[in-house]
Write a protein that holds these residues in place. Structure first.
Motif, PDB file in Angstrom:
ATOM      1  N   THR A  80       0.411  -1.133  -0.102  1.00  0.00           N
ATOM      2  CA  THR A  80       0.014  -0.287  -0.415  1.00  0.00           C
ATOM      3  C   THR A  80       1.033   1.241  -0.184  1.00  0.00           C
ATOM      4  OG1 THR A  80      -1.735  -0.983   0.598  1.00  0.00           O
ATOM      5  CG2 THR A  80      -1.249   1.361   0.930  1.00  0.00           C
ATOM      6  N   VAL A  81       0.474   2.332  -1.356  1.00  0.00           N
ATOM      7  CA  VAL A  81       1.284   3.046  -1.303  1.00  0.00           C
ATOM      8  C   VAL A  81       0.330   4.833  -0.193  1.00  0.00           C
ATOM      9  CG1 VAL A  81       2.522   5.521  -2.284  1.00  0.00           C
ATOM     10  CG2 VAL A  81       1.894   2.444  -3.097  1.00  0.00           C
ATOM     11  N   TYR A  82       1.123   5.648   0.677  1.00  0.00           N
ATOM     12  CA  TYR A  82      -0.056   5.694   1.042  1.00  0.00           C
ATOM     13  C   TYR A  82       1.096   7.533   1.553  1.00  0.00           C
ATOM     14  CZ  TYR A  82      -2.243   8.382   4.737  1.00  0.00           C
ATOM     15  OH  TYR A  82      -3.084   9.338   5.480  1.00  0.00           O
ATOM     16  N   SER A  83       0.721   8.610   1.859  1.00  0.00           N
ATOM     17  CA  SER A  83       1.027   9.752   2.423  1.00  0.00           C
ATOM     18  C   SER A  83      -0.413  10.397   2.438  1.00  0.00           C
ATOM     19  CB  SER A  83       1.872  10.501   1.655  1.00  0.00           C
ATOM     20  OG  SER A  83       2.428  12.059   1.953  1.00  0.00           O
ATOM     21  N   ALA A  84      -0.579  11.022   4.182  1.00  0.00           N
ATOM     22  CA  ALA A  84      -1.387  11.909   4.514  1.00  0.00           C
ATOM     23  C   ALA A  84      -1.302  12.908   4.119  1.00  0.00           C
ATOM     24  CB  ALA A  84      -1.199  12.249   6.214  1.00  0.00           C
ATOM     25  N   LYS A  85      -0.363  13.256   2.676  1.00  0.00           N
ATOM     26  CA  LYS A  85      -0.403  15.054   2.322  1.00  0.00           C
ATOM     27  C   LYS A  85      -0.730  14.202   1.461  1.00  0.00           C
ATOM     28  CE  LYS A  85       1.271  18.833   1.841  1.00  0.00           C
ATOM     29  NZ  LYS A  85       0.282  19.560   0.786  1.00  0.00           N
ATOM     30  N   GLY A  86      -1.235  15.478   0.535  1.00  0.00           N
ATOM     31  CA  GLY A  86      -1.782  15.235  -0.381  1.00  0.00           C
ATOM     32  C   GLY A  86      -0.825  16.097  -1.889  1.00  0.00           C
ATOM     33  N   CYS A 128      -7.927   3.222   4.417  1.00  0.00           N
ATOM     34  CA  CYS A 128      -7.715   2.078   6.210  1.00  0.00           C
ATOM     35  C   CYS A 128      -8.113   0.366   5.778  1.00  0.00           C
ATOM     36  CB  CYS A 128      -9.297   2.431   7.258  1.00  0.00           C
ATOM     37  SG  CYS A 128      -8.408   4.498   7.499  1.00  0.00           S
ATOM     38  N   ILE A 129      -8.673  -0.017   5.122  1.00  0.00           N
ATOM     39  CA  ILE A 129      -9.046  -1.201   5.271  1.00  0.00           C
ATOM     40  C   ILE A 129      -7.708  -1.164   3.721  1.00  0.00           C
ATOM     41  CG2 ILE A 129      -9.747  -2.850   3.091  1.00  0.00           C
ATOM     42  CD1 ILE A 129     -12.690  -0.913   3.888  1.00  0.00           C
ATOM     43  N   ALA A 130      -6.958  -0.290   2.838  1.00  0.00           N
ATOM     44  CA  ALA A 130      -5.399  -0.965   1.560  1.00  0.00           C
ATOM     45  C   ALA A 130      -4.459  -1.012   3.116  1.00  0.00           C
ATOM     46  CB  ALA A 130      -5.373   0.406   1.161  1.00  0.00           C
ATOM     47  N   LEU A 131      -4.449   0.009   3.899  1.00  0.00           N
ATOM     48  CA  LEU A 131      -3.238   0.072   5.153  1.00  0.00           C
ATOM     49  C   LEU A 131      -3.533  -1.394   5.774  1.00  0.00           C
ATOM     50  CD1 LEU A 131      -3.534   3.563   6.025  1.00  0.00           C
ATOM     51  CD2 LEU A 131      -1.266   2.243   5.006  1.00  0.00           C
ATOM     52  N   GLU A 132      -4.578  -1.884   6.834  1.00  0.00           N
ATOM     53  CA  GLU A 132      -4.553  -2.664   7.411  1.00  0.00           C
ATOM     54  C   GLU A 132      -4.487  -4.145   6.462  1.00  0.00           C
ATOM     55  OE1 GLU A 132      -9.189  -2.636   8.894  1.00  0.00           O
ATOM     56  OE2 GLU A 132      -8.413  -1.016  10.484  1.00  0.00           O
ATOM     57  N   ALA A 133      -4.416  -4.505   5.250  1.00  0.00           N
ATOM     58  CA  ALA A 133      -4.502  -4.932   4.606  1.00  0.00           C
ATOM     59  C   ALA A 133      -2.832  -5.246   4.039  1.00  0.00           C
ATOM     60  CB  ALA A 133      -5.120  -5.297   3.545  1.00  0.00           C
ATOM     61  N   ALA A 134      -2.177  -3.983   4.072  1.00  0.00           N
ATOM     62  CA  ALA A 134      -1.234  -4.256   3.696  1.00  0.00           C
ATOM     63  C   ALA A 134       0.221  -5.195   4.890  1.00  0.00           C
ATOM     64  CB  ALA A 134       0.247  -2.484   3.293  1.00  0.00           C
ATOM     65  N   GLU A 135       1.175  -6.004   3.094  1.00  0.00           N
ATOM     66  CA  GLU A 135       2.141  -6.757   3.780  1.00  0.00           C
ATOM     67  C   GLU A 135       3.361  -5.363   3.892  1.00  0.00           C
ATOM     68  OE1 GLU A 135       2.331 -10.836   2.577  1.00  0.00           O
ATOM     69  OE2 GLU A 135       0.633 -10.183   0.990  1.00  0.00           O
ATOM     70  N   VAL A 179       3.720  -0.839   4.130  1.00  0.00           N
ATOM     71  CA  VAL A 179       3.489   0.010   3.157  1.00  0.00           C
ATOM     72  C   VAL A 179       4.681   1.055   3.130  1.00  0.00           C
ATOM     73  CG1 VAL A 179       2.455   2.627   4.666  1.00  0.00           C
ATOM     74  CG2 VAL A 179       1.062  -0.065   5.266  1.00  0.00           C
ATOM     75  N   LEU A 180       4.788   1.853   1.889  1.00  0.00           N
ATOM     76  CA  LEU A 180       5.019   2.269   1.543  1.00  0.00           C
ATOM     77  C   LEU A 180       4.758   4.656   1.982  1.00  0.00           C
ATOM     78  CD1 LEU A 180       5.871   1.247  -2.018  1.00  0.00           C
ATOM     79  CD2 LEU A 180       7.529   0.904  -0.137  1.00  0.00           C
ATOM     80  N   LEU A 181       4.932   4.817   2.803  1.00  0.00           N
ATOM     81  CA  LEU A 181       4.778   6.173   3.313  1.00  0.00           C
ATOM     82  C   LEU A 181       5.416   6.893   2.614  1.00  0.00           C
ATOM     83  CD1 LEU A 181       3.129   7.584   5.430  1.00  0.00           C
ATOM     84  CD2 LEU A 181       4.736   7.177   7.240  1.00  0.00           C
ATOM     85  N   VAL A 182       4.982   8.211   1.749  1.00  0.00           N
ATOM     86  CA  VAL A 182       5.273   9.072   0.801  1.00  0.00           C
ATOM     87  C   VAL A 182       5.763   9.853   1.477  1.00  0.00           C
ATOM     88  CG1 VAL A 182       5.588  10.099  -1.381  1.00  0.00           C
ATOM     89  CG2 VAL A 182       3.973   7.783  -1.211  1.00  0.00           C
ATOM     90  N   VAL A 183       7.164  10.536   1.619  1.00  0.00           N
ATOM     91  CA  VAL A 183       7.434  11.412   2.582  1.00  0.00           C
ATOM     92  C   VAL A 183       8.042  12.629   0.858  1.00  0.00           C
ATOM     93  CG1 VAL A 183       8.373  12.942   3.782  1.00  0.00           C
ATOM     94  CG2 VAL A 183       7.169  10.820   4.597  1.00  0.00           C
ATOM     95  N   THR A 184       8.807  13.999   1.315  1.00  0.00           N
ATOM     96  CA  THR A 184       8.539  14.852   0.383  1.00  0.00           C
ATOM     97  C   THR A 184       9.093  15.936   1.987  1.00  0.00           C
ATOM     98  OG1 THR A 184       7.324  16.330   0.456  1.00  0.00           O
ATOM     99  CG2 THR A 184       7.275  15.143  -1.078  1.00  0.00           C
ATOM    100  N   GLN A 185      10.457  16.635   1.358  1.00  0.00           N
ATOM    101  CA  GLN A 185      11.489  17.715   1.899  1.00  0.00           C
ATOM    102  C   GLN A 185       9.885  18.927   2.659  1.00  0.00           C
ATOM    103  OE1 GLN A 185      14.634  18.239  -0.971  1.00  0.00           O
ATOM    104  NE2 GLN A 185      15.419  15.942   0.686  1.00  0.00           N
ATOM    105  N   ASP A 186       9.360  18.664   2.223  1.00  0.00           N
ATOM    106  CA  ASP A 186       8.181  20.112   3.166  1.00  0.00           C
ATOM    107  C   ASP A 186       8.234  19.649   4.686  1.00  0.00           C
ATOM    108  OD1 ASP A 186       5.760  20.767   3.556  1.00  0.00           O
ATOM    109  OD2 ASP A 186       6.008  21.511   1.251  1.00  0.00           O
ATOM    110  N   ILE A 187       7.938  20.451   5.099  1.00  0.00           N
ATOM    111  CA  ILE A 187       7.178  20.335   6.533  1.00  0.00           C
ATOM    112  C   ILE A 187       5.840  20.175   6.659  1.00  0.00           C
ATOM    113  CG2 ILE A 187       6.788  22.614   7.074  1.00  0.00           C
ATOM    114  CD1 ILE A 187       8.509  20.830   8.961  1.00  0.00           C
TER     115      ILE A 187
END
Length: 192
Positions: free
Chosen positions: A3-9, A149-156, A158-166
């Protein structure tokens, strides 16, 4: 399930998810290439369809969710709903040149609002358990909706994507804090 996720769009979740899925679909795992399914669980505003030039006239999760809804109304328990590999493939689009399968998000926001948590769970469980895929890559929204949430819970993985932004760091820090607290409250220490 990855699952590829970030809380930031706007940080490149869809770009990473689609590139990873295409790469895996073009990679050999012994005698043949891996079977890969890309799942667009950014159900409100998914853009895997346009990113990979799938057909807006083709299959998407709206029809599958409607089918599951009917089965549940007829009395089937969501946990007992099973699909065969060929039944699952009816609800997916296939990219011929790569062999990548994709479950595409609904075309309109109105359609996405009708899809329930139960339907989303049945769909992803069937793709992962019954679809015959070596890899399932889930793209998500930057939200805490049921699909994400379902995709995160099912994930073996998780790729948490972050940029160099506060702001990206702050959003993901908030997500990690809530996730850790949730795990501590509901799961065993073996998951931590």
């Amino acid at each position: 399930v990855v699952t590829v996720y970030s809380a930031k769009g706007g940080v490149g979740k869809t770009s990473l998810a689609t590139e990873l899925a295409v790469y895996l679909a073009l990679t050999s795992g012994g005698r043949s290439r891996y079977r890969v399914c890309l799942v667009d669980y950014n159900i409100d505003f998914g853009d895997v369809l346009t990113t990979l030039d799938f057909s807006s006239e083709g299959a998407n999760m709206t029809q599958w969710a409607e089918e599951i809804r009917i089965r549940i109304k007829r009395g089937e328990a969501p946990d007992s709903i099973r699909y065969t590999q060929s039944e699952i493939e009816k609800h997916l689009q296939l990219m011929d040149k790569t062999g990548l399968y994709a479950l595409l998000a609904p075309i309109t926001l109105e359609e996405s609002m009708d899809i329930s948590e139960e339907e989303l769970q049945v769909i992803l469980r069937n793709i992962a358990d019954c679809g015959g895929f070596d890899y399932v890559v889930c793209d998500t929204g930057n939200n805490a909706r049921d699909a994400t949430c379902i995709a995160l819970e099912a994930a073996e993985y998780v790729l948490l994507v972050v940029t160099q932004d506060i702001t990206a760091a702050n959003c993901n820090d908030s997500f990690l804090t809530v996730s850790y607290t949730h795990l501590r409250a509901h799961e065993t220490d073996s998951y931590l």
